[in-house]
Scaffold this active site. Structure first.
Site, short mmCIF file in Angstrom:
data_model
loop_
_atom_site.label_atom_id
_atom_site.label_comp_id
_atom_site.label_asym_id
_atom_site.label_seq_id
_atom_site.Cartn_x
_atom_site.Cartn_y
_atom_site.Cartn_z
N HIS A 164 0.79 -1.31 -0.08
CA HIS A 164 -0.01 -0.04 0.11
C HIS A 164 0.92 1.20 0.00
CE1 HIS A 164 -3.85 -2.06 1.44
NE2 HIS A 164 -3.29 -2.85 0.55
N GLU A 182 -13.35 2.45 -4.72
CA GLU A 182 -13.96 3.47 -4.52
C GLU A 182 -13.49 4.54 -5.72
OE1 GLU A 182 -14.92 3.82 0.21
OE2 GLU A 182 -13.78 5.65 -0.68
N TYR A 228 -12.39 10.78 3.68
CA TYR A 228 -13.05 9.99 2.85
C TYR A 228 -13.02 8.21 3.55
CZ TYR A 228 -13.42 13.32 -0.63
OH TYR A 228 -13.49 14.59 -1.31
#
Length: 305
Positions: free
Chosen positions: A80, A174, A184
């Site tokens: 990530h 998303e 978010y």
């Protein structure tokens, strides 16, 4: 035919999901010859983080290389990192990132750079109009927060607004239109579940946290995106084109007034992970595949029958 590797690239952590993540040309590249790289940067004791460097393109090498941004803190692990680089119309640079997987709670921590979309000047300084400038205990480069792992980003050709797509876990990829200072939601809200099947956070909505414009469940594992503006595929003008790592295909979203009005999928028979999507100056599409024998593919309109 490929050239020899470009010399002068800074040290890159090529492990797990780490590596060279994105390449962007300076908006005035013809004059400046500057190239910007985002990459997983190794640190001491097995630590790593997303970084951005820039250098001047010389003869077969980058010259005068400077690291202009480093995600803080550096942490352990190789997952990530993000990351995409997008120059805004005002010349500032958006850098998308991830929350480094095992450190997901830091996506909500404004003192941490993990799980944040940041906005910097081309020299790495912080724009004065960033939403958190001057706020004690908050990293001033942050533009928006609560992101999981953003590997797709592009500017809308008419509005100049930034759009992104980020990976969910099991479900919950998303599409977002990140706005200054907004949250978010990750990992408090999500339309997916953890890989174990366990519930994520508090559900799908919470006051003060933004809803996605669109989401996928099951996931498409998004990477790379572009708004189509060319003439080669006239029926696709204004569409958002997104690469998929799993199941591995090209996703086209039709858009109207900032909303998704339809989805179509192409090239599923390739059986390859699509890592990036770009529109060429010829109006054709160019796709990068993600494998040991990865390819650069050119997509042509279907021949008339």
């Amino acid at each position: 035919r490929l050239s020899a590797p470009l010399a002068g690239v800074p040290p890159v952590l090529a492990r797990g999901q780490g590596g060279l993540l994105d390449v962007a040309l300076d908006p005035r590249f013809a004059d400046t010859r500057l190239i910007y790289l985002s990459y997983a940067e190794p640190g001491e004791g097995g630590m790593a983080g997303t970084a951005v460097a820039r250098g001047r393109l010389g003869e077969g090498r980058l010259e005068d290389v400077q690291v202009i941004y480093r995600q803080q803190p550096k942490v352990r692990g190789a997952n990530h990192f993000g990351s995409r680089l997008v120059f805004a119309p005002d010349g500032t640079l958006f850098v998308t990132q991830g929350e480094r997987f095992d450190y997901r709670d830091q996506a909500q921590d404004l003192a941490s750079g993990l799980g944040k979309l940041v906005r910097i000047n081309p020299d790495g300084s912080v724009p004065r109009d960033n939403p958190f400038v001057g706020r004690a205990g908050v990293r001033p480069e942050i533009w928006s927060y609560g992101h999981r792992n953003v590997q797709s980003a592009a500017l809308h050709p008419q509005t100049g607004q930034l759009w992104t797509v980020e990976h969910g876990a099991r479900g919950g990829d998303e599409l977002n239109r990140p706005e200054a200072g907004k949250n978010y939601g990750w990992p408090v809200i999500s339309y997916g579940v953890h890989y174990s099947g366990a519930k994520i956070g508090e559900g799908t909505a919470k006051p003060g946290m933004e809803q996605p414009v669109y989401y996928w469940d099951p996931v498409i594992a998004p990477s790379g995106m572009a708004f189509y503006t060319g003439d080669a595929f006239p029926g696709w003008r204004g569409s958002l084109l997104i690469g998929s790592l799993r199941p591995g295909l090209l996703v086209r979203l039709t858009m109207e007034d900032g909303r998704v009005t339809g989805e179509e999928r192409y090239l599923a028979d390739l059986d390859e992970r699509i890592r990036d999507v770009r529109q060429g100056p010829d109006g054709l599409l160019y796709l990068l595949t993600d494998s040991r024998d990865g390819r650069l593919l050119r997509v042509l309109p279907a021949a008339p029958r």
